[in-house]
Enzyme design. Structure first.
Site, PDB file in Angstrom:
ATOM      1  N   ASN A   9       0.869  -1.175   0.000  1.00 57.13           N
ATOM      2  CA  ASN A   9       0.000   0.000   0.000  1.00 57.13           C
ATOM      3  C   ASN A   9       0.909   1.230   0.000  1.00 57.13           C
ATOM      4  OD1 ASN A   9      -1.801   2.044   0.494  1.00 57.13           O
ATOM      5  ND2 ASN A   9      -2.341   1.388   2.568  1.00 57.13           N
ATOM      6  N   TRP A  10       1.046   1.852  -1.168  1.00 60.25           N
ATOM      7  CA  TRP A  10       1.994   2.969  -1.304  1.00 60.25           C
ATOM      8  C   TRP A  10       1.425   4.258  -0.722  1.00 60.25           C
ATOM      9  CZ3 TRP A  10       4.017   2.125  -7.056  1.00 60.25           C
ATOM     10  CH2 TRP A  10       4.681   0.894  -7.114  1.00 60.25           C
ATOM     11  N   LYS A  11       0.159   4.259  -0.360  1.00 62.46           N
ATOM     12  CA  LYS A  11      -0.505   5.446   0.216  1.00 62.46           C
ATOM     13  C   LYS A  11      -0.259   6.665  -0.682  1.00 62.46           C
ATOM     14  CE  LYS A  11      -0.088   3.364   4.714  1.00 62.46           C
ATOM     15  NZ  LYS A  11      -0.114   3.521   6.161  1.00 62.46           N
ATOM     16  N   HIS A  93      -9.604   0.726   4.842  1.00 55.96           N
ATOM     17  CA  HIS A  93      -8.327   0.928   5.536  1.00 55.96           C
ATOM     18  C   HIS A  93      -8.572   1.860   6.729  1.00 55.96           C
ATOM     19  CE1 HIS A  93      -4.237   2.293   6.363  1.00 55.96           C
ATOM     20  NE2 HIS A  93      -3.849   1.185   5.753  1.00 55.96           N
ATOM     21  N   GLU A  95      -7.000   4.307   7.804  1.00 53.03           N
ATOM     22  CA  GLU A  95      -6.839   5.746   7.517  1.00 53.03           C
ATOM     23  C   GLU A  95      -8.100   6.297   6.851  1.00 53.03           C
ATOM     24  OE1 GLU A  95      -3.056   5.424   5.516  1.00 53.03           O
ATOM     25  OE2 GLU A  95      -2.161   4.844   7.430  1.00 53.03           O
ATOM     26  N   GLU A 165      -5.461  -5.286  10.612  1.00 53.81           N
ATOM     27  CA  GLU A 165      -4.459  -4.246  10.817  1.00 53.81           C
ATOM     28  C   GLU A 165      -4.759  -3.518  12.121  1.00 53.81           C
ATOM     29  OE1 GLU A 165      -2.508  -3.056   6.882  1.00 53.81           O
ATOM     30  OE2 GLU A 165      -4.266  -1.788   7.134  1.00 53.81           O
ATOM     31  N   GLY A 171       2.256   2.132  10.896  1.00 54.55           N
ATOM     32  CA  GLY A 171       3.177   3.262  10.753  1.00 54.55           C
ATOM     33  C   GLY A 171       3.816   3.688  12.059  1.00 54.55           C
ATOM     34  N   SER A 211       3.318  -2.313  10.502  1.00 54.30           N
ATOM     35  CA  SER A 211       4.779  -2.304  10.706  1.00 54.30           C
ATOM     36  C   SER A 211       5.438  -3.637  10.360  1.00 54.30           C
ATOM     37  CB  SER A 211       5.109  -1.874  12.140  1.00 54.30           C
ATOM     38  OG  SER A 211       4.649  -0.559  12.376  1.00 54.30           O
ATOM     39  N   GLY A 233       4.793   1.261   4.945  1.00 57.25           N
ATOM     40  CA  GLY A 233       6.122   1.885   4.847  1.00 57.25           C
ATOM     41  C   GLY A 233       7.162   1.027   4.129  1.00 57.25           C
TER      42      GLY A 233
END
Ligand code: PEP
Length: 249
Positions: A9-11, A93, A95, A165, A171, A211, A233
């Site tokens: 997931n490159w966000k 997700h 976020e 998650e 993160g 993470s 990340g």
């Protein structure tokens, strides 16, 4: 037998050149035991799709609209993701849930649209730190699973991948122990068995996210109910991402 899936997931990171370079390095990786998907920002889907063409790396979106077409400024529909070459889409997700206020009902509407468009959803669930500390983890993730997947037939469920998650591990560098992740995955698999049957429960991939790094990937991927990872990340660097891919049993 479930094949592991490692999804990056490159966000909202990278620029066209770095996104294409990262995709190229991942596409050149020799065949492995795990399936691989990358989820770039919408703006770079088409460039990354061209780079991945002919490789075994699949493309995914990071979100999609619950609507089809029309006056929804800023939204991207499931059909548009398919047009860009996506096979996967991340939905729910944390976020999206915390920063943009997405509810389980919206996630459910998106899941149904994604399936109708022919996309495979990666549906995210996970508790926050306060919920874990007050021992609500199982209640929270069961409710998210139940409501996000409401109304799905058994055949539709076979297209779903679930990502557990824990929000406190995303993160932050704090990773759930393999045992903490395993017990939640096993519980969620049991929920699917109760709701559908053992064949669907056993066939469904449960990814862990939070993470994941080359140093912890092997112990996480070695758990019997952890069938891959959703990586944030560490997916932005081909060496760390591919080391996670190679850590799959
Ligand atoms: C994620 O955002 O899905 C994620 C797991 O991020 P990170 O790996 O950076 O914790």
């Amino acid at each position: 037998m479930r094949r592991h899936l490692i999804a990056g997931n490159w966000k909202m990171n990278l620029r066209r050149e770095s996104a294409v370079g990262l995709a190229q390095a991942i596409a050149e990786h020799p065949a492995s035991k795990a399936d691989i998907a990358v989820c770039p920002p919408f703006a770079y889907l088409e460039s990354v799709e061209k780079t991945l063409r002919g490789s075994r790396v699949a493309l995914g979106g990071q979100n999609a609209s619950q609507f089809d077409d029309g006056a929804y400024t800023g939204e991207v529909s499931c059909a548009m993701l398919v047009d860009c070459g996506c096979q996967w889409v991340i939905l729910g997700h944390s976020e999206r849930r915390t920063v943009f206020g997405e509810t389980d009902e919206q996630v459910n509407a998106k899941v149904l649209k994604a399936l109708a468009a022919g996309l495979r959803p990666i549906v995210c669930v996970g508790e926050n730190l306060a919920q874990r500390e007050s021992e609500q983890t199982f209640a929270i993730v069961r409710r998210q699973l139940d409501q996000s997947l409401a109304g799905l037939s058994g055949d539709q469920m076979r297209q779903i991948v679930v990502a557990y998650e824990p929000v406190w591990a995303i993160g932050t560098g704090k990773v759930a122990t393999p045992e903490q992740a395993q017990e939640v995955h096993a519980d969620l698999r049991k929920q699917l068995e109760n709701r559908y049957n053992s064949s669907i429960a056993q066939q469904t991939n449960f990814l862990y996210g939070g993470s994941v790094k080359p140093e912890n990937a092997q112990s996480l991927m070695g758990q019997s109910d952890i069938d891959g990872a959703l990586v944030g990340g560490a997916s932005l660097n081909s060496a760390t991402f591919l080391a996670i891919v190679d850590a799959c049993p």
